[in-house]
Design an enzyme around this catalytic site. Structure first.
Site, PDB file in Angstrom:
ATOM      1  N   LYS A 102      47.473  32.485  39.287  1.00 38.07           N
ATOM      2  CA  LYS A 102      46.606  33.335  38.458  1.00 38.07           C
ATOM      3  C   LYS A 102      46.404  34.648  39.177  1.00 38.07           C
ATOM      4  O   LYS A 102      46.481  34.720  40.408  1.00 38.07           O
ATOM      5  CB  LYS A 102      45.250  32.654  38.248  1.00 38.07           C
ATOM      6  CG  LYS A 102      44.492  33.154  37.038  1.00 38.07           C
ATOM      7  CD  LYS A 102      44.982  32.485  35.756  1.00 38.07           C
ATOM      8  CE  LYS A 102      44.283  33.016  34.532  1.00 38.07           C
ATOM      9  NZ  LYS A 102      44.615  32.220  33.329  1.00 38.07           N
TER      10      LYS A 102
HETATM   11  P1  NAD Z   1      39.976  37.984  24.782  1.00 36.61           P
HETATM   12  O1  NAD Z   1      39.632  39.047  25.742  1.00 36.61           O
HETATM   13  O2  NAD Z   1      40.967  38.268  23.697  1.00 36.61           O
HETATM   14  O3  NAD Z   1      38.648  37.464  24.042  1.00 36.61           O
HETATM   15  C1  NAD Z   1      37.483  37.084  24.705  1.00 36.61           C
HETATM   16  C2  NAD Z   1      36.365  37.083  23.675  1.00 36.61           C
HETATM   17  O4  NAD Z   1      35.165  36.623  24.282  1.00 36.61           O
HETATM   18  C3  NAD Z   1      36.058  38.472  23.123  1.00 36.61           C
HETATM   19  O5  NAD Z   1      35.740  38.350  21.746  1.00 36.61           O
HETATM   20  C4  NAD Z   1      34.804  38.888  23.901  1.00 36.61           C
HETATM   21  O6  NAD Z   1      34.023  39.826  23.208  1.00 36.61           O
HETATM   22  C5  NAD Z   1      34.122  37.536  23.985  1.00 36.61           C
HETATM   23  N1  NAD Z   1      33.114  37.467  25.027  1.00 36.61           N
HETATM   24  C6  NAD Z   1      33.108  38.000  26.261  1.00 36.61           C
HETATM   25  N2  NAD Z   1      31.968  37.702  26.894  1.00 36.61           N
HETATM   26  C7  NAD Z   1      31.265  36.937  26.041  1.00 36.61           C
HETATM   27  C8  NAD Z   1      29.999  36.310  26.106  1.00 36.61           C
HETATM   28  N3  NAD Z   1      29.233  36.411  27.185  1.00 36.61           N
HETATM   29  N4  NAD Z   1      29.598  35.600  25.036  1.00 36.61           N
HETATM   30  C9  NAD Z   1      30.362  35.498  23.934  1.00 36.61           C
HETATM   31  N5  NAD Z   1      31.550  36.065  23.813  1.00 36.61           N
HETATM   32  C10 NAD Z   1      31.993  36.785  24.851  1.00 36.61           C
HETATM   33  O7  NAD Z   1      40.422  36.747  25.657  1.00 36.61           O
HETATM   34  P2  NAD Z   1      41.209  35.452  25.187  1.00 36.61           P
HETATM   35  O8  NAD Z   1      42.631  35.630  25.516  1.00 36.61           O
HETATM   36  O9  NAD Z   1      40.798  35.072  23.808  1.00 36.61           O
HETATM   37  O10 NAD Z   1      40.629  34.406  26.239  1.00 36.61           O
HETATM   38  C11 NAD Z   1      39.393  33.739  26.026  1.00 36.61           C
HETATM   39  C12 NAD Z   1      39.360  32.517  26.933  1.00 36.61           C
HETATM   40  O11 NAD Z   1      40.470  31.683  26.606  1.00 36.61           O
HETATM   41  C13 NAD Z   1      39.470  32.801  28.428  1.00 36.61           C
HETATM   42  O12 NAD Z   1      38.743  31.850  29.141  1.00 36.61           O
HETATM   43  C14 NAD Z   1      40.947  32.610  28.699  1.00 36.61           C
HETATM   44  O13 NAD Z   1      41.203  32.301  30.053  1.00 36.61           O
HETATM   45  C15 NAD Z   1      41.213  31.450  27.790  1.00 36.61           C
HETATM   46  N6  NAD Z   1      42.623  31.282  27.458  1.00 36.61           N
HETATM   47  C16 NAD Z   1      43.276  32.219  26.720  1.00 36.61           C
HETATM   48  C17 NAD Z   1      44.608  32.015  26.444  1.00 36.61           C
HETATM   49  C18 NAD Z   1      45.379  32.977  25.597  1.00 36.61           C
HETATM   50  O14 NAD Z   1      46.555  32.714  25.322  1.00 36.61           O
HETATM   51  N7  NAD Z   1      44.789  34.055  25.121  1.00 36.61           N
HETATM   52  C19 NAD Z   1      45.299  30.897  26.930  1.00 36.61           C
HETATM   53  C20 NAD Z   1      44.580  29.958  27.655  1.00 36.61           C
HETATM   54  C21 NAD Z   1      43.248  30.174  27.926  1.00 36.61           C
END
Ligand code: NAD
Length: 413
Positions: A102
């Protein structure tokens, strides 16, 4: 407890249940390599700013290190270490031949211009280039990093090595070697797992109310997929706050609100009321889907969770104390390392397509993804009954068993 200590506690719980070899437990409790870099960036106003970045390589017994890069003002070494260890476990839960890594940079990307962001990204890659590569360590998107940023990474790395090496990174745009289906893969994988659970438990989507915390890549697409299957969305949120309506919220209308007003918190209509993120987590619903950041369910709020099922699309959203409280309340938690593994699975598909220079259609991607997710679900379920433990413990046991076999097949100590 720091995030990495949480991860170690999770590894230890599973190790105790499965009576894991102590040597293997020691190896899994320590990342193989930690890199910290300082990246000088020329800002648009002519000043020079220094940013700190990390790359952690946890374990590569099963294959090249693999894991996203996060841009966030609160990123730190401990967080990246935890996320890298989860990647080792996650890849192993779904049985794909990759290890765990990571990366992250301490930055609020919203404060940078596009040019500054590109210079920062390219500077970071120049500094970590010696330890990454298509067969060594393959980054991907995570919070606040996009397909365009992945393209800059592919380009910068290819320039450094002097040939096309776009396989160094996944999550690229389609026109630059990305895989069809990658944009929806995390939510798609979570949906396949939920569908299995729903079918086994006679759950009717039309009578099932969901709340999704986070309206980003993972969360908004999960909403799109589940509402299309008939699930009723009653609440969602982003970093600015949440919105709740017992009457149900429409995905297209929320998307429009987000595009126009920058936040779903400002959504009006359908008897919607604006609420805080803290309130969102404890509203009435059947399934709570966590798709924002880590440490959202804590000892302070877990007891008030109304959902009977929690699905972790985010990494590490439930703290260990909250896990215990939820288990006592008979709230099932489908853990991150299984629920969100669709993202890394299609990243692996992207690596295969890049290596072959042959590209698959979306249906082929999704059907292969479904096979992998359903197989993993059944294996985890099997270990859950075998060891009479939680889904999280069972997922760790499934994964650790595979990593143990890979380490032992190739002892280099
Ligand atoms: P992203 O940046 O697209 O979205 C994150 C969302 O969370 C945004 O809408 C943001 O406004 C919101 N957010 C941030 N702080 C917040 C809070 N305190 N309360 C509520 N909402 C809040 O990111 P993503 O890619 O959707 O990733 C989200 C999670 O999923 C992370 O933990 C990431 O590690 C995990 N994840 C993502 C993927 C992927 O393919 N995108 C894969 C595996 C895991």
């Amino acid at each position: 407890m720091s995030l990495f200590e949480n991860t170690l506690a999770q590894i230890k719980r599973a190790s105790d249940i499965m009576s894991l070899d102590k040597d293997i437990a020691m190896i899994l409790s320590n990342p193989m390599r930690k890199v910290e870099v300082n990246i000088p960036v020329r800002m648009d106003d002519g000043t020079l700013r220094m940013f700190t970045g990390f790359r952690v390589q946890h374990n590569n017994a099963c294959g090249p290190f693999k894991g996203g890069i996060r841009y966030h003002q609160q990123v730190d070494f401990g967080e990246v270490m935890a996320l890298s260890a989860w990647m080792t476990i996650k890849c192993s839960v779904v049985g794909i031949p990759l290890g765990g890594g990571k990366g992250g940079i301490i930055v609020n990307p919203k404060e940078l211009s596009k040019g500054e962001l590109e210079r920062l990204t390219r500077g970071y890659i120049r500094l970590i280039a010696p330890v990454i590569g298509p067969k060594t360590d393959v980054p991907a998107p995570d919070v606040n990093t996009t397909p365009e940023i992945m393209s800059w990474i592919a380009d910068e790395y290819s320039k450094i090595v002097g040939h096309d090496a776009k396989g160094v990174v996944t999550g690229k745009p389609l026109e630059n070697g990305g895989s069809k289906g990658r944009d929806k893969a995390t939510a798609m994988g979570g949906t396949y797992v939920l569908n299995e659970y729903a079918a086994e438990n006679g759950m009717n989507p039309a009578e099932t109310r969901i709340i999704v915390q986070g309206f980003g890549n993972a969360g908004s697409i999960m909403i799109e997929l589940l509402t299309a299957e008939g699930y009723k969305l009653v609440g969602t949120s982003d970093s600015q706050g949440g919105v709740y309506s017992a009457d149900g919220l429409d995905f297209a209308a929320l998307t429009q609100c987000k595009a126009e007003k920058g936040t779903v918190h400002a959504f009006e209509g359908a008897n919607a009321k604006a609420i805080t993120n803290e309130e969102l987590l404890i509203q009435d619903c059947d399934i709570l889907i966590l798709a924002a950041l880590e440490n959202q369910l804590t000892a302070g709020n877990a007891d008030q969770v109304k959902a009977k099922l929690v699905i972790e699309l985010a990494n590490g959203p439930t703290m260990p104390e909250a896990d215990e409280i939820l288990a006592k309340k008979n709230v099932l938690v489908i853990p991150d390392i299984l629920a969100n593994a669709g993202g890394v699975t299609v990243s692996w598909f992207e690596m295969l397509q890049n290596a072959d220079d042959k590209y698959w259609e979306t249906d082929e991607v999704n059907s292969k993804l479904k096979d992998i997710m359903v197989k993993a679900w059944n294996e985890v379920k099997g270990n859950k009954s075998k060891y009479n433990c939680t889904f999280r413990e069972a997922a760790f046991i499934t994964a650790i068993g595979r990593v143990e076999a890979a380490i032992k097949a190739n002892w280099k100590i």
